[in-house]
Design a protein around this motif. Sequence first.
Motif, short mmCIF file in Angstrom:
data_model
loop_
_atom_site.label_atom_id
_atom_site.label_comp_id
_atom_site.label_asym_id
_atom_site.label_seq_id
_atom_site.Cartn_x
_atom_site.Cartn_y
_atom_site.Cartn_z
N MET A 32 0.84 -1.20 0.00
CA MET A 32 0.00 0.00 0.00
C MET A 32 0.86 1.24 0.00
SD MET A 32 -3.48 0.62 1.94
CE MET A 32 -4.17 -0.46 0.76
N ARG A 40 2.01 4.80 0.67
CA ARG A 40 1.65 5.84 1.63
C ARG A 40 1.76 7.19 0.96
NH1 ARG A 40 1.37 3.37 6.05
NH2 ARG A 40 -0.78 3.79 5.70
N LYS A 41 0.82 8.06 1.23
CA LYS A 41 0.94 9.41 0.65
C LYS A 41 1.91 10.22 1.49
CE LYS A 41 -3.68 9.99 -1.30
NZ LYS A 41 -4.62 9.45 -0.33
N THR A 42 3.06 10.52 0.89
CA THR A 42 4.06 11.20 1.71
C THR A 42 4.07 12.71 1.51
OG1 THR A 42 5.70 10.88 -0.01
CG2 THR A 42 5.58 9.19 1.69
N SER A 73 3.19 14.66 4.59
CA SER A 73 4.24 14.49 5.60
C SER A 73 5.41 15.40 5.31
CB SER A 73 4.71 13.03 5.64
OG SER A 73 3.64 12.18 5.91
N TRP A 74 5.83 15.44 4.05
CA TRP A 74 6.94 16.31 3.69
C TRP A 74 6.61 17.76 4.00
CZ3 TRP A 74 11.75 15.32 3.11
CH2 TRP A 74 12.18 14.06 2.63
N TRP A 98 4.56 19.01 6.32
CA TRP A 98 4.65 19.33 7.75
C TRP A 98 6.11 19.36 8.19
CZ3 TRP A 98 0.92 21.79 9.45
CH2 TRP A 98 -0.40 21.45 9.13
N LEU A 99 6.87 18.41 7.69
CA LEU A 99 8.26 18.35 8.11
C LEU A 99 9.01 19.61 7.69
CD1 LEU A 99 10.37 16.60 9.48
CD2 LEU A 99 11.06 15.82 7.24
N GLY A 125 8.01 22.53 9.69
CA GLY A 125 8.63 22.44 11.00
C GLY A 125 10.09 22.85 10.95
N ILE A 126 10.79 22.32 9.97
CA ILE A 126 12.21 22.64 9.87
C ILE A 126 12.42 24.15 9.67
CG2 ILE A 126 14.27 22.32 8.46
CD1 ILE A 126 13.67 19.45 8.26
N TYR A 155 10.43 26.56 10.67
CA TYR A 155 10.14 27.24 11.92
C TYR A 155 11.30 27.13 12.89
CZ TYR A 155 7.95 27.96 16.50
OH TYR A 155 7.65 28.37 17.78
N PHE A 156 11.97 25.95 12.90
CA PHE A 156 13.06 25.77 13.85
C PHE A 156 14.34 26.44 13.40
CE2 PHE A 156 11.02 23.55 16.97
CZ PHE A 156 10.31 22.48 16.50
N PHE A 157 14.59 26.43 12.11
CA PHE A 157 15.90 26.90 11.68
C PHE A 157 15.98 28.40 11.43
CE2 PHE A 157 18.96 23.67 11.77
CZ PHE A 157 18.25 22.49 11.78
N ILE A 158 14.86 29.04 11.10
CA ILE A 158 14.97 30.46 10.82
C ILE A 158 15.46 31.26 12.03
CG2 ILE A 158 13.71 32.53 10.14
CD1 ILE A 158 12.11 30.87 8.23
N THR A 183 13.35 3.67 22.29
CA THR A 183 13.01 5.04 21.89
C THR A 183 12.75 5.92 23.10
OG1 THR A 183 11.93 4.08 19.98
CG2 THR A 183 11.53 6.40 20.39
N ILE A 186 4.18 16.76 13.12
CA ILE A 186 5.55 16.49 12.70
C ILE A 186 5.97 15.09 13.13
CG2 ILE A 186 7.96 17.21 12.95
CD1 ILE A 186 7.01 20.04 13.28
N ALA A 231 4.54 12.70 10.84
CA ALA A 231 5.22 12.73 9.56
C ALA A 231 6.49 11.89 9.59
CB ALA A 231 5.54 14.17 9.16
N GLY A 233 4.69 8.63 8.52
CA GLY A 233 4.38 9.33 7.28
C GLY A 233 5.14 8.83 6.07
N LEU A 263 8.37 8.77 5.56
CA LEU A 263 9.57 9.53 5.21
C LEU A 263 10.81 8.68 5.48
CD1 LEU A 263 8.61 12.99 6.68
CD2 LEU A 263 8.63 12.31 4.30
N PHE A 323 17.45 16.49 17.13
CA PHE A 323 17.24 17.93 17.11
C PHE A 323 16.22 18.33 18.16
CE2 PHE A 323 17.37 22.09 15.37
CZ PHE A 323 16.09 22.60 15.53
N TYR A 346 8.34 27.06 20.41
CA TYR A 346 9.63 26.57 19.92
C TYR A 346 10.14 25.42 20.77
CZ TYR A 346 14.12 26.86 17.55
OH TYR A 346 15.22 26.58 16.78
#
Lengths: 262, 309, 366
Positions: free
Chosen positions: A1, A3-5, A8-9, A11-12, A15-16, A18-21, A182, B106, B109, B113, B115, B126, B183
């Motif tokens: 099946m 997956r629609k990615t 996901s990309w 949102w990721l 997110g990135i 928002y965090f890196f700026i 985890t 996130i 994802a 998701g 990825l 991170f 944040y």
Amino acid sequence: MKRKTGLSWLWLLLGIAYFFIPLAATFLFSLRGKKGVFSFVAYANVFADPLFLKTFGFSLRMAILTVAAGLALIVPTTIWLHLKVPKARPVVEIFTLLPFVIPPIILAYGLIRLYAKPPIALVQSPVLLVAGYVIISFPYIYRSVDAGLRAMDLRGLTEAAQSLGAGWLALMLRVVLPNLRTALLSATFLTLAIVIGELTLANLLAWPAFGPYMAQMGRNRAYEPAALSIISFGLTWGAIGLIQALTRSGRDKASGIGAGAH
Amino acid sequence: MTALAEREAAGPARESEPGPRAGHPRADVKRSLSWLGLVPFFLFAFAFMLLPASSILVGSFQDAEGAFTLANLANLFRPSILNSYIVTIKVSATTALLGGLLGFLIAYAITLGGLPKPLKSFMSTFSGVASNFAGVPLAFAFIATLGRMGVLTVFLRTAFGIELYDAGFNLYSFWGLSLTYTYFQIPLMILIIEPALEGMKREWREAAENLGATSLQYWLKVGLPVLMPAFLAAFILLFGNAFGAYATAYALTGGLINLVTILIGAQVKGNVLHDPNLGYALALGMIIIMTACILAYSWLQKLSSRWVK
Amino acid sequence: MKKALVSLAFCLLALALAFGQAVSTKDMKALVAAAQKEGELTVIALPRDWVNYGEMIDTFSKKYGIKVNELNPNGSSAEEIEAIKANKGNKGPQAPDVIDVGLKFGPEAKKEGLLAPYKVQTWATIPESAKDKEGYWYGDYYGHLAFEVNKDIIKNVPRTWADLLKPEYKGKFALSGDPRISNQAYMTVIAASLANGSKSPADVKAGLDYFAKMNRAGNLVPLIAVTGTVASGETPITIEWDYNALANRDKLAGNPEVEVVVPATGVVAGIYIQAISAYAPHPNAARLWMEFLYSDEGQLIWLKGYGNPIRYADLVKGKKVPADLAAKLPPAPAKVVFPTLDEQAAAAKAIVEGWDKIVGADIQKR
């Protein structure tokens, strides 16, 4: 099946961004140490300071001690809680969430008042500091381990293992802990970051830690604090990444009855 | 639902059943002895948290000379102080929801998701660092980004002619502070919800789709109920995290937004007011509120575990 | 022969100096010996770049071979007092020996029995109004509140309090602290008040109105100004003690250009005081520290840090101030007000009650 990615990309990447700026903005500012040009002089100033490595090393060691002590205390407790005494959960949860609402300055004053005088003078070694740090990391360690235990069918696994003749030790080492990987890593990362940056306890208990060092740097300087932010972010990330890499090799050995959980 | 899923779902509920040997004297003794297993934890918490905190917080019942008084607690009901509790709860709840939602998206994802795997380790490590990026460095990072002279503000002005501050945006406000708090809330959420998401079996999704369920139905009937305990737990953690935060708000908004933690700092550390006993009373108030929240959360947890049945 | 004469001259000179302070030298020697035996001194809340404390600490440490523990450098005066209280009985490095706090903390701490009296050798040269008669606390230095302006961003530097209200400074000014928490910030409100018609530091209504006006005009940014935000241009104008502003200017070294302006009216000075903790783990080292601070050498180190050492008048009279140092100092302002303890207390109360209404954000309205 398939997956629609796509989503996901999205949102990721959001997110990135928002965090890196904000990090990038700090980095850009830290490069203004010399007027008009991009210069790393602020970084040079930070690295030239012998106190930088000394305090970072100290805090890193304290962080490792805190992780060890914290995990040793909370992981068995939480497993016991889940298996044997579920009714005690609200009480334990209150205890683990209280550190959020006890201002660190009050905790520090209290620890000094009780344990810094003879006959219990605990202040010559960092024991008191590590104890304080373990308390501060309670919420994060407990929540991570708790989340990890919920995600696996602890009771089922335990019964299955025991019916197959596994003793307690084998159960812990070969079944439960590998499945908690985890969660344990999350707890470790969170605690490491907290202790490295912690300020109040280290200050009041008079230990040469990284948090107070960063605060001191921030006083009269403009660009060095920004450089320090970036450096400490990078160093902490590096330390965490190292732990991630070191524990990766153990992962493949984790067979376990709960393999279906992955 | 597959048999495996049913077993999974039944798991939490089983803990609240008394069990076949309840009432049997030997079982009862065994049960009370079980509490002994928690002794090391409670002993540690008592020695290094409760005792030290109480020794200081007893000051909420004392005045400057040390005599017993209830005046400090009475002062907690002054409008300005009640307001600060409300504001603090508002900020904490808002950022817990925001951080929770965005963090979940996130985390989803990167775990489910589809990825590439390395991205998951990247985001996890991170998140570990970012969850503690707070206080003055974080405030400064956002000032450098979205302040009046911030990189993004200037970029929007020069590249698109958009004047952010004229349009009504203000970093130094409730929403600016919430944006900044998020944040460290998002990474915390990511790290906490990851194990729960990893526990979501792919088979359930496939089974549901085989039975013709839409994505929405899957989430409503399977996903959310299973994840609800984890959501609640994460929410209370994020709430507490924001509730106790102090340095970020002070660095970003000065005295503009009256959080209880700033008030406590003002009384205990401040050079102008310096009524530590009131500060201790404020801290006691926070502890009471947090305990109430935790009790509410425990009750919600019990409810949600019944859904899973 | 010549060599012998020179040596003789030196010996005579040494003897003369020794006899000149005959009585105190013997005491001093005993004090130094006792302090060195203790070997350590714990100071608290002394940032290294606050009135050149870095040099002060290093010079003292090197001169007497005493290790100095710098506790909680960014601590507030309140934290210093609390540190004494919390560490009673603790002889470790968490217990401060000496404190440097705002004026009003002196009498408070004395009342709570936290201080040990000591009168330094140069006691007589400390102005009466700046010390406790019994020697429990004594003023050490003071500064004036001054504007710190980032000249790269602000081309037209404001010179008076009225200037700060001008529309050209919209979104450009921030206080260096919360007036309900920080000494520097609440003194700023007092200073603004005096500049706007108030007759006494105790009456701060004019100051509160001033900042209300500034807030309505949009000139006041609700941020806490630090060196980083001044340099980045987010808060290019702020108000700090002149010794801090000047130290910042020097540290930034033109990147950006900073100008320090002492306004013509509304100049407030704040005195800080020294005291020895009654529970000091190293009482002799503490006394030696005080002797050092109040010696000519110590006072000049403070002067180098742009502070006004409390014995300044005496130093000038004795021609002890080097010409190049005197030249570096900013000109002394004409009219300086030193708020008394009572005036400060009254002002503090009014500011705490009134500040919320000026800049407090009413969340419901947003």
